[in-house]
Design a protein around this motif. Structure first.
Motif, mmCIF file in Angstrom:
data_model
loop_
_atom_site.group_PDB
_atom_site.id
_atom_site.type_symbol
_atom_site.label_atom_id
_atom_site.label_comp_id
_atom_site.label_asym_id
_atom_site.label_seq_id
_atom_site.Cartn_x
_atom_site.Cartn_y
_atom_site.Cartn_z
ATOM 1 N N PHE A 48 0.859 -1.181 0.000
ATOM 2 C CA PHE A 48 0.000 0.000 0.000
ATOM 3 C C PHE A 48 0.895 1.231 0.000
ATOM 4 C CE2 PHE A 48 -2.214 3.546 1.885
ATOM 5 C CZ PHE A 48 -3.401 3.534 1.173
ATOM 6 N N ARG A 50 0.552 5.213 -0.498
ATOM 7 C CA ARG A 50 -0.447 6.292 -0.519
ATOM 8 C C ARG A 50 -0.320 7.180 -1.746
ATOM 9 N NH1 ARG A 50 -3.447 9.744 -1.001
ATOM 10 N NH2 ARG A 50 -4.587 11.028 0.505
ATOM 11 N N ASN A 61 -6.834 5.739 -2.990
ATOM 12 C CA ASN A 61 -5.943 5.318 -1.908
ATOM 13 C C ASN A 61 -6.341 5.971 -0.585
ATOM 14 O OD1 ASN A 61 -4.494 3.955 -3.882
ATOM 15 N ND2 ASN A 61 -2.908 5.513 -4.048
ATOM 16 N N GLU A 65 -7.281 3.717 2.681
ATOM 17 C CA GLU A 65 -6.341 3.625 3.799
ATOM 18 C C GLU A 65 -7.005 3.369 5.149
ATOM 19 O OE1 GLU A 65 -2.219 5.764 5.198
ATOM 20 O OE2 GLU A 65 -3.720 6.983 4.173
ATOM 21 N N GLU A 69 -6.598 0.116 7.678
ATOM 22 C CA GLU A 69 -6.116 0.285 9.049
ATOM 23 C C GLU A 69 -7.093 -0.275 10.080
ATOM 24 O OE1 GLU A 69 -5.438 4.490 9.054
ATOM 25 O OE2 GLU A 69 -3.349 4.279 8.410
ATOM 26 N N ASP A 135 5.727 5.530 5.346
ATOM 27 C CA ASP A 135 4.456 4.960 5.773
ATOM 28 C C ASP A 135 3.885 3.971 4.762
ATOM 29 O OD1 ASP A 135 2.544 4.817 7.840
ATOM 30 O OD2 ASP A 135 1.147 6.038 6.682
ATOM 31 N N GLN A 330 -4.615 -2.432 -3.636
ATOM 32 C CA GLN A 330 -4.635 -1.319 -2.691
ATOM 33 C C GLN A 330 -5.848 -0.415 -2.859
ATOM 34 O OE1 GLN A 330 -0.866 0.824 -3.257
ATOM 35 N NE2 GLN A 330 -2.034 2.560 -3.962
#
Length: 364
Positions: A48, A50, A61, A65, A69, A135, A330
């Motif tokens: 993944f 971003r 995206n 996300e 999470e 990240d 993703q």
């Protein structure tokens, strides 16, 4: 009888089916292979990122996300794991690096020396600039796919494998999908057939959108001697001429090839793989002496590199969910919720500009 038939048991089709079932629809997924996720989904690099993709993909995206999470009904285990992404550029590739950084969030620019401190086998003298997205995270693709499949079945949906579509016809407000397991009927079908999406459209009597599958190869090589690769980020050329990813104590290396092919069960071309591994070797201090395993998958793109998601304006009850290219895993949480909203009358989860960018009528 179903309300919705989804053709294609990859992550796009299964996730959309699960979200439609959650909204109360009766859904059947038809997959031609003996198992779901056999083609592109099962051969994904599983990251993944971003900032990966064009503006529309970055919008997807952003929606995906928080679902990754906090997967909730999809999984009671974490789907994402720490990884990071490091991209390097030669002097000639610096404009590509600058273009990537334009509009990116959470990305840090690095020197060649700083990049080599993170991945010690990189040659700093060959790096004019680099960037890191700390990240970026690994995706447990099987956990994601099976979670959606479980969610679908738990809501009364079904997945039928070995059900290759043999014929399609629309009569009296119903789509009739003929397979080796019999004929399935529903007022709405979702074309989530990946590399075969244009073939499904043609069977339904619709013009093709020109979706093009491209082969992407990869190989597993031993980790460089004396190096602990576990905490390295995925790393590669900003111009996408190669990339590498730590994989269970080894390295997965891809030539980042993008050769146009017809839909098929993909396999790597030896020369393409060799050339890509050579480009990798030029960028690092490590010599590739052995391949442990190699494979290839198909990434299918529309001409504008943006997925196609929505009802076809030239037909009744024919919904496109295709052209995800290398972004299918993703973006699945976002595209599945968006598609389910359109299919079941729910509230839109994307802004108007993103909805318009995805709409099939842009090709009509």
């Amino acid at each position: 009888m179903s309300d919705i038939i989804v053709i294609g048991g990859g992550i796009a089709g299964v996730s959309a089916a699960a979200e439609c079932a959650r909204a109360g629809a009766r859904v059947s997924v038809l997959e031609s292979e003996p198992q779901i996720g056999y083609h592109a989904t099962g051969r994904s690099a599983a990251i993944f990122i971003r900032n990966y993709g064009n503006a529309t993909l970055r919008a997807l995206n952003a929606v995906a996300e928080p679902i990754f999470e906090q997967p909730r009904e999809i999984s009671d285990k974490p789907i994402l794991s720490p990884r990071g992404e490091l991209m390097v550029a030669s002097e000639e590739e610096l404009p590509v690096l600058d273009a990537y950084l334009d509009g990116a969030v959470g990305v840090e620019r690095l020197t060649g020396k700083e990049a080599a401190e993170i991945v010690p086998i990189l040659r700093p003298e060959r790096i004019a600039g680099a960037l890191i997205e700390r990240d970026a995270r690994g995706i447990d693709v099987d956990l994601l796919l099976q979670g959606y499949a479980r969610m679908l079945r738990g809501r009364g949906g079904q997945i039928v494998t070995g059900a290759q579509v043999q014929a399609l016809r629309h009569e009296a407000g119903q789509w009739h999908v003929e397979t080796a397991h019999g004929t399935f009927t529903a007022p709405t079908i979702v074309n989530a057939a990946g590399a075969w999406a244009d073939e499904i459209a043609a069977m339904a009597g619709l013009p093709r959108f020109g979706l093009q599958p491209y082969r992407r190869s990869a190989a597993i090589i031993p980790a460089p001697e004396g190096q602990d690769t576990e905490h390295w980020p995925i790393f590669g050329s900003i111009a996408e001429t190669w990339y590498a990813k730590p994989e269970a104590g080894k390295l997965m290396v891809s030539p980042a090839d993008e050769d146009p092919v017809d839909p098929h069960d993909a396999w790597p071309e030896d020369m393409v793989l060799a050339e890509g591994l050579h480009r990798f070797e030029q960028a690092v201090t490590h010599e590739v002496t052995r391949l442990e395993h190699s494979w290839a998958g198909l990434r299918t793109f529309a001409s504008d590199r943006t997925p196609v998601a929505g009802f076809d304006p030239r037909s009744t009850g024919f919904f496109w969910l295709a052209g995800q290219g290398g972004y299918g895993v993703q973006t699945a949480p976002a595209l599945s919720q968006f598609s389910a909203a359109l299919l079941t009358g729910g509230a839109p989860v994307l802004d108007a500009a993103t909805r318009a960018a995805l709409a099939p009528d842009r090709f009509c």
